[in-house]
Design a protein around this motif. Structure first.
Motif, PDB file in Angstrom:
ATOM      1  N   PHE A 192       0.589  -1.328  -0.018  1.00  0.00           N
ATOM      2  CA  PHE A 192       0.046   0.164  -0.001  1.00  0.00           C
ATOM      3  C   PHE A 192       0.953   1.362   0.160  1.00  0.00           C
ATOM      4  O   PHE A 192       1.860   1.165   0.542  1.00  0.00           O
ATOM      5  N   VAL A 193       0.344   2.450  -0.663  1.00  0.00           N
ATOM      6  CA  VAL A 193       1.095   3.505  -0.644  1.00  0.00           C
ATOM      7  C   VAL A 193      -0.149   4.379   0.133  1.00  0.00           C
ATOM      8  O   VAL A 193      -1.239   4.753  -0.134  1.00  0.00           O
ATOM      9  N   MET A 194       0.264   5.133   1.184  1.00  0.00           N
ATOM     10  CA  MET A 194      -0.751   5.738   2.230  1.00  0.00           C
ATOM     11  C   MET A 194      -0.117   6.935   2.786  1.00  0.00           C
ATOM     12  O   MET A 194       1.150   7.374   2.539  1.00  0.00           O
ATOM     13  N   ARG A 195      -0.803   7.701   3.173  1.00  0.00           N
ATOM     14  CA  ARG A 195      -0.332   8.964   3.917  1.00  0.00           C
ATOM     15  C   ARG A 195       0.333   8.475   5.292  1.00  0.00           C
ATOM     16  O   ARG A 195       0.219   7.508   5.661  1.00  0.00           O
ATOM     17  N   GLU A 196       0.583   9.654   5.981  1.00  0.00           N
ATOM     18  CA  GLU A 196       1.490   9.374   7.287  1.00  0.00           C
ATOM     19  C   GLU A 196       0.776   8.657   8.423  1.00  0.00           C
ATOM     20  O   GLU A 196      -0.393   9.024   8.279  1.00  0.00           O
ATOM     21  N   GLU A 197       1.361   8.346   9.466  1.00  0.00           N
ATOM     22  CA  GLU A 197       0.575   7.834  10.591  1.00  0.00           C
ATOM     23  C   GLU A 197      -0.326   8.918  11.169  1.00  0.00           C
ATOM     24  O   GLU A 197       0.122   9.956  11.118  1.00  0.00           O
ATOM     25  N   GLY A 198      -1.510   8.648  11.676  1.00  0.00           N
ATOM     26  CA  GLY A 198      -2.430   9.459  12.156  1.00  0.00           C
ATOM     27  C   GLY A 198      -3.536   9.877  11.124  1.00  0.00           C
ATOM     28  O   GLY A 198      -4.415  10.619  11.674  1.00  0.00           O
ATOM     29  N   SER A 199      -3.185   9.664   9.790  1.00  0.00           N
ATOM     30  CA  SER A 199      -4.424  10.242   8.923  1.00  0.00           C
ATOM     31  C   SER A 199      -5.357   9.320   8.985  1.00  0.00           C
ATOM     32  O   SER A 199      -5.283   8.203   9.485  1.00  0.00           O
ATOM     33  N   SER A 200      -6.730   9.713   8.677  1.00  0.00           N
ATOM     34  CA  SER A 200      -7.920   9.134   9.146  1.00  0.00           C
ATOM     35  C   SER A 200      -8.064   7.938   8.259  1.00  0.00           C
ATOM     36  O   SER A 200      -8.483   6.762   8.673  1.00  0.00           O
ATOM     37  N   THR A 201      -7.922   7.893   6.768  1.00  0.00           N
ATOM     38  CA  THR A 201      -7.985   6.769   6.159  1.00  0.00           C
ATOM     39  C   THR A 201      -7.141   5.480   6.341  1.00  0.00           C
ATOM     40  O   THR A 201      -7.302   4.573   6.398  1.00  0.00           O
ATOM     41  N   ARG A 202      -6.089   5.835   6.575  1.00  0.00           N
ATOM     42  CA  ARG A 202      -4.936   4.986   7.200  1.00  0.00           C
ATOM     43  C   ARG A 202      -5.458   4.081   8.403  1.00  0.00           C
ATOM     44  O   ARG A 202      -5.538   3.131   8.463  1.00  0.00           O
ATOM     45  N   GLU A 203      -5.926   4.982   9.504  1.00  0.00           N
ATOM     46  CA  GLU A 203      -6.379   4.587  10.671  1.00  0.00           C
ATOM     47  C   GLU A 203      -7.604   3.482  10.544  1.00  0.00           C
ATOM     48  O   GLU A 203      -7.965   2.616  11.025  1.00  0.00           O
ATOM     49  N   LEU A 226      -1.919  13.695   0.294  1.00  0.00           N
ATOM     50  CA  LEU A 226      -2.861  12.617  -0.626  1.00  0.00           C
ATOM     51  C   LEU A 226      -2.295  12.687  -2.119  1.00  0.00           C
ATOM     52  O   LEU A 226      -2.381  11.707  -2.972  1.00  0.00           O
ATOM     53  N   HIS A 227      -1.922  14.068  -2.684  1.00  0.00           N
ATOM     54  CA  HIS A 227      -1.488  14.030  -3.821  1.00  0.00           C
ATOM     55  C   HIS A 227      -0.439  13.211  -4.299  1.00  0.00           C
ATOM     56  O   HIS A 227      -0.286  12.527  -5.320  1.00  0.00           O
ATOM     57  N   VAL A 247      -9.931  10.557  -5.639  1.00  0.00           N
ATOM     58  CA  VAL A 247      -9.637   9.821  -6.788  1.00  0.00           C
ATOM     59  C   VAL A 247     -10.808   9.525  -7.895  1.00  0.00           C
ATOM     60  O   VAL A 247     -10.581   8.749  -8.825  1.00  0.00           O
ATOM     61  N   ARG A 248     -11.996  10.130  -7.546  1.00  0.00           N
ATOM     62  CA  ARG A 248     -12.995   9.722  -8.399  1.00  0.00           C
ATOM     63  C   ARG A 248     -12.690  10.432 -10.073  1.00  0.00           C
ATOM     64  O   ARG A 248     -12.930   9.496 -10.965  1.00  0.00           O
TER      65      ARG A 248
END
Length: 299
Positions: A192-203, A226-227, A247-248
């Motif tokens: 996975f490619v994700m945002r940093e720890e603490g981001s809502s979608t990662r959590e 996100l970009h 991403v839509r």
């Protein structure tokens, strides 16, 4: 000072005669003359003097006429200001917003709003949901807008849900999972490619794995935005779990493809918060109404 009498004098000085002033004010000439004479007695000096069949201003009257013109011009400005403020055409709006609405909704909303209310000043503070609510409670913001899991808030805050935004798994078009239906277990084998720890979608993704008692995803790349994370997936590496708002358009342009994970359907709440039992300023009320009336894209 008798402001009513000063106003009568101002109209006489502006129109140049008692007759024309009476026509403008819809008051009889004798009534105007009597009021001005009484006003002159109050001031202890004359303002008008006869000239032929009409009247003219005395030296004191000419100077007072200049000051009266300024005074009633300011009065007109005050009346105009109060009308525009009351109708929400001028003033300010302070918004506190989380990352998702601040970057993917508010720019469109504010552009649309400014087309109609160009004189209204908008201030947007991008922050996390807890701080957005704190700003609202402390009267540092007029409206708080957040996207994510509904925050706990005191009874003094009113929350209005605008819509639900889906969370999608996405990959590049050439990925073997592109447009496929797979199990959550299979999906978790993909880097996975994700945002940093603490981001809502990662959590949310980590919480999803805990719910189904399976190991968390392998997060091989991590970005602070996100970009950057989305661009990496478009370029062909790994998968992302992200708001459909983000991403839509990439999916519509076939730069990304969805992966349909069986039995998984998660959403973000896009909501607006205001202080309960406290009327919004007219400007903020217009902005909130515009948000309600704006169609929201569906997945």
């Amino acid at each position: 000072m008798n402001l009513h009498a000063l106003r009568l004098f101002h109209v006489v000085a502006t129109t140049g005669s008692v007759t024309r002033a009476a026509s403008v004010l819809h008051i009889s000439q004798p009534a105007i003359t009597a009021q001005i004479k009484k006003f002159e007695q109050e001031l202890t000096f004359p303002l008008l003097k006869p000239e032929g069949r009409g009247i003219t201003l005395t030296e004191a009257g000419e100077q007072l006429a200049v000051l009266a013109k300024r005074l009633f011009a300011v009065e007109h400005q005050i009346e105009q200001f109060t009308e525009e403020f009351r109708e929400g055409r001028i003033g300010s709006i302070r918004l506190a917003a989380t990352y998702l609405p601040a970057n993917f909704l508010i720019p469109t909303w504010t552009a649309k709003f400014k087309q109609q209310y160009d004189q209204v000043e908008l201030t947007i503070n991008t922050t996390n949901s807890a701080d957005a609510l704190r700003q609202l409670i402390n009267i540092e913001a007029d409206i708080a807008i957040y996207g994510g899991i509904t925050e706990e808030h005191p009874d003094t805050i009113h929350t209005e849900i605008l819509f639900q935004d889906e969370l999608w798994f996405v990959v590049a078009p050439h990925h073997p999972f592109a447009n496929q239906h797979v199990s959550l277990q299979e999906m978790m084998k993909v880097p996975f490619v994700m945002r940093e720890e603490g981001s809502s979608t990662r959590e949310r993704l980590l919480s999803l794995c805990r719910t189904y008692n399976m190991p968390g995803p392998k997060i091989s790349l991590q970005f602070n935005g996100l970009h950057e994370a989305t661009t990496a997936v478009i370029s062909g590496y790994g998968a992302n779990f992200v708001s459909s708002l983000v991403v839509r358009e990439h999916v519509q342009r076939k730069e990304l493809c969805r992966v349909y994970v069986e039995g998984i359907h998660l959403t973000n709440t896009i909501a607006v918060c205001t202080r309960k039992d406290e009327p919004l300023p007219p400007t903020a009320r217009h902005f909130l109404q515009m948000i309600r009336e704006t169609p929201h894209k569906k997945a």
